[in-house]
Design a protein around this motif. Sequence first.
Motif, short mmCIF file in Angstrom:
data_model
loop_
_atom_site.label_atom_id
_atom_site.label_comp_id
_atom_site.label_asym_id
_atom_site.label_seq_id
_atom_site.Cartn_x
_atom_site.Cartn_y
_atom_site.Cartn_z
N SER A 157 89.73 79.56 66.06
CA SER A 157 88.32 79.92 66.22
C SER A 157 88.15 81.42 66.33
N ARG A 158 89.04 82.06 67.08
CA ARG A 158 88.97 83.52 67.23
C ARG A 158 89.16 84.20 65.87
N GLU A 159 90.12 83.71 65.11
CA GLU A 159 90.37 84.26 63.78
C GLU A 159 89.14 84.10 62.88
N LEU A 160 88.51 82.92 62.92
CA LEU A 160 87.36 82.66 62.06
C LEU A 160 86.14 83.46 62.50
N MET A 161 85.94 83.64 63.80
CA MET A 161 84.80 84.42 64.27
C MET A 161 84.94 85.89 63.87
N LEU A 162 86.15 86.42 63.94
CA LEU A 162 86.37 87.79 63.49
C LEU A 162 86.17 87.90 61.98
N ARG A 163 86.59 86.87 61.28
CA ARG A 163 86.41 86.86 59.82
C ARG A 163 84.92 86.79 59.47
N GLN A 164 84.16 86.04 60.23
CA GLN A 164 82.71 85.98 60.02
C GLN A 164 82.09 87.35 60.23
N ALA A 165 82.50 88.04 61.29
CA ALA A 165 81.95 89.36 61.57
C ALA A 165 82.30 90.34 60.46
N ARG A 166 83.53 90.28 59.95
CA ARG A 166 83.91 91.16 58.84
C ARG A 166 83.08 90.86 57.60
N CYS A 167 82.85 89.58 57.36
CA CYS A 167 82.03 89.20 56.20
C CYS A 167 80.64 89.81 56.31
N LEU A 168 80.06 89.76 57.49
CA LEU A 168 78.72 90.33 57.68
C LEU A 168 78.74 91.84 57.52
N HIS A 169 79.63 92.50 58.26
CA HIS A 169 79.59 93.96 58.32
C HIS A 169 80.12 94.63 57.06
N ASP A 170 81.15 94.03 56.44
CA ASP A 170 81.79 94.69 55.31
C ASP A 170 81.26 94.24 53.95
N SER A 171 80.56 93.12 53.92
CA SER A 171 80.15 92.58 52.63
C SER A 171 78.67 92.24 52.56
N VAL A 172 78.23 91.31 53.42
CA VAL A 172 76.85 90.83 53.31
C VAL A 172 75.84 91.90 53.69
N ALA A 173 76.03 92.57 54.83
CA ALA A 173 75.07 93.59 55.25
C ALA A 173 74.96 94.74 54.25
#
Length: 671
Positions: free
Chosen positions: A75-91
């Motif tokens: 879960s910790r790995e996936l939550m960090l991956r979600q944050a990276r997806c938002l900050h580095d790609s989607v945003a």
Amino acid sequence: MGWLRFNQRVLELAEDADTPLLERARYLSIFAGNLDEFFMVRVAGLKRRLATGVAVTSATRHHPDELLRRISDVSRELMLRQARCLHDSVAPALAEAGIRLVRWEDLDADERERMRVLFHGSIYPLLTPFAVDPAHPFPYISGRSLNLAVTVRDPQTGRTMFARVKMPAAMTRFVDLGGDRFVPTEDVVAVHLPVLFEGMEVLEHHAFRVTRNADLELDEDETDDLVQSLENELRRRRFGPLVRLEVEETISEDVLDILRRELGAEEREIYRVPGPLNLAGLDQIADLPRPDLRFSPVVPAEPDALAQEGFFDAVGSGELLVHHPYESFTTTTERFLALAAADPRVVAIKQTLYRTSGDSPIVESLIDAARAGKEVVVLVEIKARFDEHNNILWARKLEEAGCHVVYGVVGLKTHCKLALVVREDDDGTVRRYCHVGTGNYNPGTARVYEDFGLFSAAPEVGEDLSDLFNHLTGFSRKSEYRRLLVAPSGLRSGLMQRIAQEMSAHARGEPARIRIKVNSLVDEEIVDALYEASRAGVPVDLWVRGSCVLRPGLEGLSETIRVRSILGRFLEHSRIFVFENGGRPQVWMGSADLMPRNLDRRVEALVRIDDPAQRARLVELMDLAMADATASWRMEPDGDWHRVVRGDTGKRLLELQSALRGDRRMRAVDV
């Protein structure tokens, strides 16, 4: 763990740059909401088993304590991956499209002044700071609320104190600055903390969020009033024990120590992630009116048979199979019940309701039917998780209108999707018109959930539904039906028997094959039977949306088994079972997943599809999903999933849902 891997596949859709941009934001929101529910129910259940000493191993052979540790890591790995997806790609992609998610330091002077006016006029009246000192104990932190942990210092005494400020539930997740610019609500509150703590020096503030156990414990054998007992449990749900503490990664150790101590959080229950927290709120961004950044809208088609003749005439002359959302839920299922309510020839309606929408036209049709003097029986499952309160309200409204409302069988959830309409036809014959579905009678989810429904006036289906409703409303131990397989009495044994029959057919040299589409496959007995079928040489194709504990392609165990998963714009939700049956395929569809709870602790129903064209349609769908030319996630022998979207030449593979949307029955709308 299988459920977490399913949610990982949702995250991979958000990470896919070929997905429309606002839909990527929506997948990030769905991922966050899914993870909340996972902790509230599944993790909470594991913790309860440990606390009560019922620490038996799971279907994956892991002890609950070991499973909790693995869940924490993944879960910790996936939550960090979600944050990276938002900050580095989607945003950044959103910014290029003119949609900006900004923090307070990015606001210009005019925006800050507008936020100051907004705060004093609309936000400040909603806020209540809770100080923590000998006279003020640490406040209760409600589940899924977003909060600020604040430390302030009294300049007169030099004393440092802790306080909590909850973000108002009435506020949107992001404050609209205008011009498609958005700032997290907590940023606006945080910068105005000196207003809340006037005369104090604000030292630091950090966002945090708590997830609590939201599962209900209800002993139906020990209660005289199920509804009242359930309402009491719903009130207690708000105060369930903590299962997760989310904090922004910038939080200080001093403040985290306070939260850890006061909330009783273990180290593995604490998740440090880049802000902002609560990304389920990204659905606000995904809903922006930017059709150029979203999936093209689709208008579901009306089945040809209904366009040519009246509903009851069409169903009376031949069974009708509909596929939602590609074919309209409104002009089929909703219309069926609305017509039944208004038709003077209809004398009775019986219906199961597991989940429905807040403004359900189906419930309104049942109410209209009762007010018109028809016999209306509604089985409302008030234990449907997270819909308990809503279903209680509907049950009372139905009762007030004169419907006979029942709550199912003690100890079981009624999960089957059934409707039975009794009508006197033009020739004076009393006939039963039936609907058996794979999905809920919910117009809202019917637009995004993939499901099938069968309309039938066949006497044997009508007799089966009459028998089953009598079982649900009265006392009966009936287990054998004509065209239904019903849990918990006969569904497990029926499936096991048909798996065995495929092995026997293969041994005789006759055509043998098993195709199954479900949301989850975790039942050990079924898994073992499929392994045995594979060892006997029977090809087995499994289309599993979520959790799957079976491992395909293992030498000497599952060499003939393939496992696929398909996720996309629509949530794959239907359950289909195809047995080759010596070259005369037997096809079933209905409400049951392959989980112990579905086979042993719920009332479920599968209906056999008898029309050759409809059987062929479902077999074709199964084969298309499993084809190597179709994009999907494919399970490896070690249980890992990998996504295959391009062929050997680099050409993108067929997207199943896009292909179905392009069917002649569908009409895409250009915007």
